[in-house]
Design an enzyme around this catalytic site. Structure first.
Site, short mmCIF file in Angstrom:
data_model
loop_
_atom_site.label_atom_id
_atom_site.label_comp_id
_atom_site.label_asym_id
_atom_site.label_seq_id
_atom_site.Cartn_x
_atom_site.Cartn_y
_atom_site.Cartn_z
N SER A 1 -37.33 -8.91 44.25
CA SER A 1 -37.20 -10.18 44.35
C SER A 1 -35.77 -10.69 43.89
O SER A 1 -35.36 -9.93 43.18
CB SER A 1 -38.20 -10.92 43.55
OG SER A 1 -38.11 -12.40 43.74
N TYR B 1 -43.22 -13.42 36.34
CA TYR B 1 -42.84 -12.44 37.54
C TYR B 1 -41.38 -12.28 37.34
O TYR B 1 -41.16 -11.24 37.81
CB TYR B 1 -42.67 -13.74 38.79
CG TYR B 1 -42.47 -13.40 40.05
CD1 TYR B 1 -43.48 -12.56 40.68
CD2 TYR B 1 -41.42 -13.70 40.88
CE1 TYR B 1 -43.23 -12.20 41.98
CE2 TYR B 1 -40.95 -13.13 41.98
CZ TYR B 1 -42.14 -12.42 42.64
OH TYR B 1 -41.92 -12.09 43.91
#
Length: 269
Positions: A148, A161
């Site tokens: 990501s 995250y």
């Protein structure tokens, strides 16, 4: 025209492939003649997707697996090798997000669950996939980890995250060095904001405003764009690319945009 024929017949596993980016990657692989193993915890969606691929003339199978469970990860690879005789590639796509809050407000259980899937799951996939690629003598093995932008940038209120995705990029770089002598490429794709089912029934005007706010191009990414990049990384065209964390984000990771008035805006007319 660029020739992707080198991927034809390659056997690849894609986790979290019943929906979203994983589905787009699996579809792109199948469309180009690869034999895909769709893996997901959602048996209904996964089986339906496999049937769609087969109906279109592609070759695919479904194996249910929880990437955070070591026995599932091990069996997923073993069943694939038993069915196809070889493993050429593995795409670690399965993952979850956490709610947005400052680090001190996360519960320890949230940390454990996210790390189990987003980081430990990638480790397990790489571990057993690499072993199979080596043992079955794949001529052009590859690992693609879906990270990501959070794997290369920090982000407030996303500490769990961000840390997991930074870990994925770290694993990618280290494994690329481990297996370069064995002709296995290991790369990470770092997506920005994409148009997937996560948006659900969100009104189009809301999605449009969000895209203008978070994407320099003013649009959300199409999952097929991730699929095309993953296809390239699976092909012989990318054999000299390894250890890379490739952002695909319309420039979001390039830096901050400073609004400025053009001296000659008439060029746009």
């Amino acid at each position: 025209m660029t020739d992707f024929s080198s991927v034809k017949g390659k056997i690849a596993i894609i986790t979290g492939a019943a929906d979203g980016l994983g589905k787009a990657i699996a579809q792109c692989y199948a469309d180009n003649g690869m034999k895909v193993v769709v893996s997901d915890i959602d048996t209904k969606k996964g089986t339906q997707f496999v049937n769609e691929i087969r109906s279109a003339g592609g070759e695919a199978s479904f194996i249910q697996a929880d990437v955070s469970n070591e026995e599932d990860a091990k069996q997923l690879v073993a069943d694939t090798v038993e069915a196809y005789g070889r493993l050429d590639g593995f795409v670690n796509n399965a993952g979850i997000a956490a709610g947005n809050r400052p680090v001190h407000e996360y519960a320890t259980a949230e940390f454990d669950r996210l790390m189990a899937i987003d980081l430990r799951g990638v480790f397990l996939g790489m571990k057993y996939a690499v072993e199979a690629i080596l043992k079955t003598k794949s001529p052009g093995g590859f690992i693609v980890n879906i990270a990501s932008l959070a794997g290369i940038l920090g982000n407030s209120s996303m500490g769990l995250y961000v840390s997991a995705k930074h870990g994925v990029v770290g694993l990618t770089k280290s494994a690329a060095l481990d297996y370069a002598p064995h002709n296995i490429t290991v790369n990470a794709i770092c997506p920005g904001t994409f148009r997937t089912s996560i948006w659900g029934d969100t009104p189009e005007e809301v999605v449009s405003e969000y895209a203008k706010l978070f994407s320099p191009s003013g649009r959300l990414g199409d999952p097929r764009e991730i699929g095309h990049l993953a296809l390239f990384l699976a092909s012989d065209l990318a054999r000299y690319i390894s250890g890379s964390a490739i952002s695909i984000d319309a420039g979001s990771s390039a830096g901050k945009i400073t609004p400025v008035q053009w001296e000659h805006p008439e060029i746009l007319n």
